[in-house]
Design an enzyme around this catalytic site. Sequence first.
Site, PDB file in Angstrom:
ATOM      1  N   HIS A  58       7.035  47.140 -26.266  1.00 10.39           N
ATOM      2  CA  HIS A  58       5.676  46.522 -26.505  1.00 10.39           C
ATOM      3  C   HIS A  58       5.106  46.688 -25.196  1.00 10.39           C
ATOM      4  O   HIS A  58       3.761  46.910 -25.176  1.00 10.39           O
ATOM      5  CB  HIS A  58       6.054  44.883 -26.645  1.00 10.39           C
ATOM      6  CG  HIS A  58       6.486  44.758 -28.331  1.00 10.39           C
ATOM      7  ND1 HIS A  58       6.535  43.338 -28.603  1.00 10.39           N
ATOM      8  CD2 HIS A  58       6.652  45.542 -29.229  1.00 10.39           C
ATOM      9  CE1 HIS A  58       6.774  43.636 -29.836  1.00 10.39           C
ATOM     10  NE2 HIS A  58       6.725  44.582 -30.295  1.00 10.39           N
ATOM     11  N   TYR A  91       0.446  38.420 -30.902  1.00  9.39           N
ATOM     12  CA  TYR A  91       1.634  37.941 -31.382  1.00  9.39           C
ATOM     13  C   TYR A  91       1.099  36.822 -32.274  1.00  9.39           C
ATOM     14  O   TYR A  91       1.682  36.286 -33.412  1.00  9.39           O
ATOM     15  CB  TYR A  91       2.554  37.228 -30.431  1.00  9.39           C
ATOM     16  CG  TYR A  91       3.460  38.078 -29.764  1.00  9.39           C
ATOM     17  CD1 TYR A  91       4.750  38.289 -30.334  1.00  9.39           C
ATOM     18  CD2 TYR A  91       3.133  38.728 -28.608  1.00  9.39           C
ATOM     19  CE1 TYR A  91       5.505  39.172 -29.547  1.00  9.39           C
ATOM     20  CE2 TYR A  91       3.979  39.639 -28.198  1.00  9.39           C
ATOM     21  CZ  TYR A  91       5.281  39.935 -28.565  1.00  9.39           C
ATOM     22  OH  TYR A  91       6.007  40.645 -28.065  1.00  9.39           O
ATOM     23  N   GLU A 138       7.707  40.389 -21.289  1.00 11.35           N
ATOM     24  CA  GLU A 138       6.780  41.402 -21.186  1.00 11.35           C
ATOM     25  C   GLU A 138       5.770  41.152 -20.041  1.00 11.35           C
ATOM     26  O   GLU A 138       5.269  42.110 -19.319  1.00 11.35           O
ATOM     27  CB  GLU A 138       5.982  41.573 -22.465  1.00 11.35           C
ATOM     28  CG  GLU A 138       6.871  42.217 -23.475  1.00 11.35           C
ATOM     29  CD  GLU A 138       6.188  41.874 -25.094  1.00 11.35           C
ATOM     30  OE1 GLU A 138       5.082  41.566 -25.254  1.00 11.35           O
ATOM     31  OE2 GLU A 138       7.132  41.950 -26.112  1.00 11.35           O
ATOM     32  N   TYR A 163       7.520  59.210 -25.621  1.00  7.17           N
ATOM     33  CA  TYR A 163       8.669  60.668 -25.292  1.00  7.17           C
ATOM     34  C   TYR A 163       9.158  60.304 -23.839  1.00  7.17           C
ATOM     35  O   TYR A 163       8.785  59.882 -23.047  1.00  7.17           O
ATOM     36  CB  TYR A 163       7.490  62.027 -24.961  1.00  7.17           C
ATOM     37  CG  TYR A 163       6.699  62.415 -26.086  1.00  7.17           C
ATOM     38  CD1 TYR A 163       7.611  63.355 -26.886  1.00  7.17           C
ATOM     39  CD2 TYR A 163       5.431  62.196 -26.463  1.00  7.17           C
ATOM     40  CE1 TYR A 163       6.885  63.799 -28.198  1.00  7.17           C
ATOM     41  CE2 TYR A 163       4.919  62.561 -27.561  1.00  7.17           C
ATOM     42  CZ  TYR A 163       5.712  63.383 -28.412  1.00  7.17           C
ATOM     43  OH  TYR A 163       5.014  63.775 -29.653  1.00  7.17           O
ATOM     44  N   SER A 164      10.684  60.847 -23.901  1.00  6.79           N
ATOM     45  CA  SER A 164      11.488  60.422 -22.611  1.00  6.79           C
ATOM     46  C   SER A 164      10.982  61.413 -21.692  1.00  6.79           C
ATOM     47  O   SER A 164      10.579  62.748 -21.889  1.00  6.79           O
ATOM     48  CB  SER A 164      12.820  60.754 -22.904  1.00  6.79           C
ATOM     49  OG  SER A 164      13.224  59.681 -23.944  1.00  6.79           O
ATOM     50  N   THR A 206      16.706  64.823 -23.415  1.00  5.35           N
ATOM     51  CA  THR A 206      15.619  64.731 -22.271  1.00  5.35           C
ATOM     52  C   THR A 206      15.815  63.675 -21.453  1.00  5.35           C
ATOM     53  O   THR A 206      15.866  63.918 -20.257  1.00  5.35           O
ATOM     54  CB  THR A 206      14.256  64.674 -22.873  1.00  5.35           C
ATOM     55  OG1 THR A 206      14.263  63.655 -23.995  1.00  5.35           O
ATOM     56  CG2 THR A 206      13.748  66.009 -23.491  1.00  5.35           C
ATOM     57  N   PRO A 207      16.207  62.350 -21.797  1.00  2.00           N
ATOM     58  CA  PRO A 207      16.653  61.381 -20.785  1.00  2.00           C
ATOM     59  C   PRO A 207      17.696  61.723 -20.212  1.00  2.00           C
ATOM     60  O   PRO A 207      17.661  61.265 -18.869  1.00  2.00           O
ATOM     61  CB  PRO A 207      16.753  60.159 -21.650  1.00  2.00           C
ATOM     62  CG  PRO A 207      17.132  60.591 -23.092  1.00  2.00           C
ATOM     63  CD  PRO A 207      16.454  61.962 -23.225  1.00  2.00           C
ATOM     64  N   PHE A 217      16.961  58.044 -31.325  1.00  3.36           N
ATOM     65  CA  PHE A 217      15.327  58.633 -31.310  1.00  3.36           C
ATOM     66  C   PHE A 217      15.119  58.259 -32.732  1.00  3.36           C
ATOM     67  O   PHE A 217      14.745  59.051 -33.450  1.00  3.36           O
ATOM     68  CB  PHE A 217      15.479  60.147 -31.085  1.00  3.36           C
ATOM     69  CG  PHE A 217      15.351  60.257 -29.567  1.00  3.36           C
ATOM     70  CD1 PHE A 217      14.489  61.266 -28.863  1.00  3.36           C
ATOM     71  CD2 PHE A 217      16.256  59.896 -28.647  1.00  3.36           C
ATOM     72  CE1 PHE A 217      14.477  61.616 -27.637  1.00  3.36           C
ATOM     73  CE2 PHE A 217      16.263  60.248 -27.474  1.00  3.36           C
ATOM     74  CZ  PHE A 217      15.236  60.953 -26.737  1.00  3.36           C
TER      75      PHE A 217
END
Length: 436
Positions: free
Chosen positions: A85, A95, A137, A206-207, A309-310, A426
């Site tokens: 989020h 929310y 958050e 995208y990582s 990738t990560p 993913f």
Amino acid sequence: MLDHKETKLVKDTIPALLQHGEHIATVFYKTMLRDHPELNNYFNTVNMHTGKQPKALTQLILAFASNIVNITELVPKLERVAQKHASLNIQPEQYEIVGKYLLRAFSAVLGPAMTADVKMAWTKAYSVMATMLTGRESHIYREFENWKGWRKFVIYSKKSETIGGNIVSFVLKPLDGKSLPTFMPGQYITLRLTVPGMKYAQLRQYSLSDSPRYNHYRITVKRDQGSNWDYAGAQDDAMTVSSAATSASDSSIGSVHPARPGIVSNSLIDDFHEGDTIELTHPAGAFYLDPNIDNSMPLVLISAGVCVTPLMSMLNTLAEKRINRPISWIQASRHDPPFQADVEKIAKRHPNMRTKFFKSRLSDSDVLSYTSSFDSDFLSVTAEDLYLSNGSTEFFVAGPERFINEAATHLAKQGVKKERVSFEIFTVGSFAIQMK
């Protein structure tokens, strides 16, 4: 908090949620997006039309109802949601909209079973969950400091990472020229762009695929060929999943069918070039390796396909910091492995690093019906590759859903405790990944 009676009323709805949960979720999205079409800018159009987004919401609701008497069990699950989020720049007022339409969907689907008492109990339950998420958050946003919302980046370079050119890395530099904040290797960014033929903005995660740099980020994108996809087949599949989900985002279709694979990834590769601009949010994510923690225990990095990738970000960071812990790199791919030359170059300089590359159909995201298993694919991977003799070995596993589920099963069979394994799946939603 809920009292005993309210808690029982919430838990008593679990059978109905199991039976009607995805219907509730699709009705919720249909009515909310009809009245608040601007929220289409936050949702993945493909996931809406395939039913993955309603399924993810159903999993979250079920997880919350099942753990209502033990909220602490929810913290790891809600952390992933809060990070997502924050990456999407979700705000507290949204929310309120979600709560309003979610309870309406409960009433519409459950009918007389949604009594006044049940509605009140779920109103309070949703408030508890919303408070937990917005609180977390808010803390994440404070960590972002001066980076608020979307920031413009220019594509500085593009580089193919495979012989076939189906996986491409993008080096992205901030348009304002200011220094970039660091991030934990393993985290991702959210990218926003306009795709021709789509009415609303398209957002994707995208990582980050390299170690932190002060002047640029790198992401790596795979072309999505789909699985025997065609317009008619995609249309039929979308309709069989849920007509409500389909209707919920019809207004975002434009001239592009929303179930077409790779709407964003393929557009990035084909239509965006050096010098073009895109927008990103601050790096976020709960899947990461903290290189600042002194740890000499073995590290096993397992990946499939472009989901490497990560882990590439983790490996590059460890190599640059000259952290000399034992590392095992295990990478599955259907075709030529991305970054193989880079990994082997690092391994030559790292005396405690071992590598294993092997072929697997499970590295694809479209193999739900494929009969192969992780065990058969892993015949070449030894106990030494997994450092099974060390009870403190740390595992990071990244891949598509089928690969992750098979990996979790395989590691559990080898006696690996779930506390030692971190997963990055993913796909939208990840509550189903469990280790015994």
